[in-house]
Design an enzyme around this catalytic site. Sequence first.
Site, mmCIF file in Angstrom:
data_model
loop_
_atom_site.group_PDB
_atom_site.id
_atom_site.type_symbol
_atom_site.label_atom_id
_atom_site.label_comp_id
_atom_site.label_asym_id
_atom_site.label_seq_id
_atom_site.Cartn_x
_atom_site.Cartn_y
_atom_site.Cartn_z
ATOM 1 N N SER A 49 23.531 32.030 -41.645
ATOM 2 C CA SER A 49 24.582 31.020 -41.526
ATOM 3 C C SER A 49 25.398 31.231 -40.249
ATOM 4 O O SER A 49 24.855 31.174 -39.156
ATOM 5 C CB SER A 49 25.455 31.062 -42.784
ATOM 6 O OG SER A 49 26.206 29.883 -42.914
ATOM 7 N N ASP A 161 21.144 27.302 -46.612
ATOM 8 C CA ASP A 161 21.803 28.545 -46.209
ATOM 9 C C ASP A 161 21.167 29.759 -46.902
ATOM 10 O O ASP A 161 21.124 29.828 -48.133
ATOM 11 C CB ASP A 161 23.286 28.441 -46.581
ATOM 12 C CG ASP A 161 24.138 29.552 -46.017
ATOM 13 O OD1 ASP A 161 23.682 30.710 -45.975
ATOM 14 O OD2 ASP A 161 25.277 29.275 -45.613
#
Length: 266
Positions: A49, A161
């Site tokens: 991320s 993610d």
Amino acid sequence: MRWPLIRRRKPKKIGLALSGGGVRGAAHVGVLRILEREGIRPDCVVGVSAGSIVGAGYCAGMSVAKMEEIALNLQWSKLGRIVRPRLGFFDSQRLESYVTELIGDLQFAELSIPFAAVAADILTGQLVILREGSVAQAVRASCALPGIFTPVERGDQLLVDGGVINNLPVSVAREMGADYVIAVDLLPLPPTRRARPQNLFEMWALSFYTLLRVTHAEGKDADCLITPAVGSYGTFEFSKIEEVLKKGVEAAEAKIDQIKADLRLL
């Protein structure tokens, strides 16, 4: 007379594992500032991320000073565009375009330092390590917070993610050949009781933070774990980026002597 053979100790291959954490990712840049000052450069980097954004920029050859400048001027509008809710509220394509603008349309093979971005296939629940193809697209996938950013389709995979499975992938750095892994954890337990959420968005951010805490199990496997004191900052609190960056500097300063001793640099 024969002189004894002197064996030189082989330098350790340094790996850097950068966790996700929204705007707390600015703390990664603070950590890099201290490592650079001491002449410590990782041989490989893995990011999740926000950590994938910082890692991609660094491995593409971007200076720490430039990354600090970018972080301090970061705005929400550069990361996503509101779309009709379907698989996400914000179109993650804007993030991919922004990363391309910053580092160019690079392929992984063109990076100056080996890099991996970590995502998750939401259809199988499997961790996906991205090390081939477009760097910007890999970063986009790694940053696709479920329900917030639209996921990335890759073949028969639907990528989101990577933090939902492993937000501190020390094992990936090991797989990339690292002998010594420095991990930076951006999701510490908050030092005090949090304020009550005031809206749905704050409730979601607080819930996601709590859920991601359980995906940090590999922190204990790092040779050096750096944990900036950023637990009290919100995931999208852009106004606090300068403070967050300083927290990264402070946390790295607290660990730099250990790192130098471990690497026999003292």
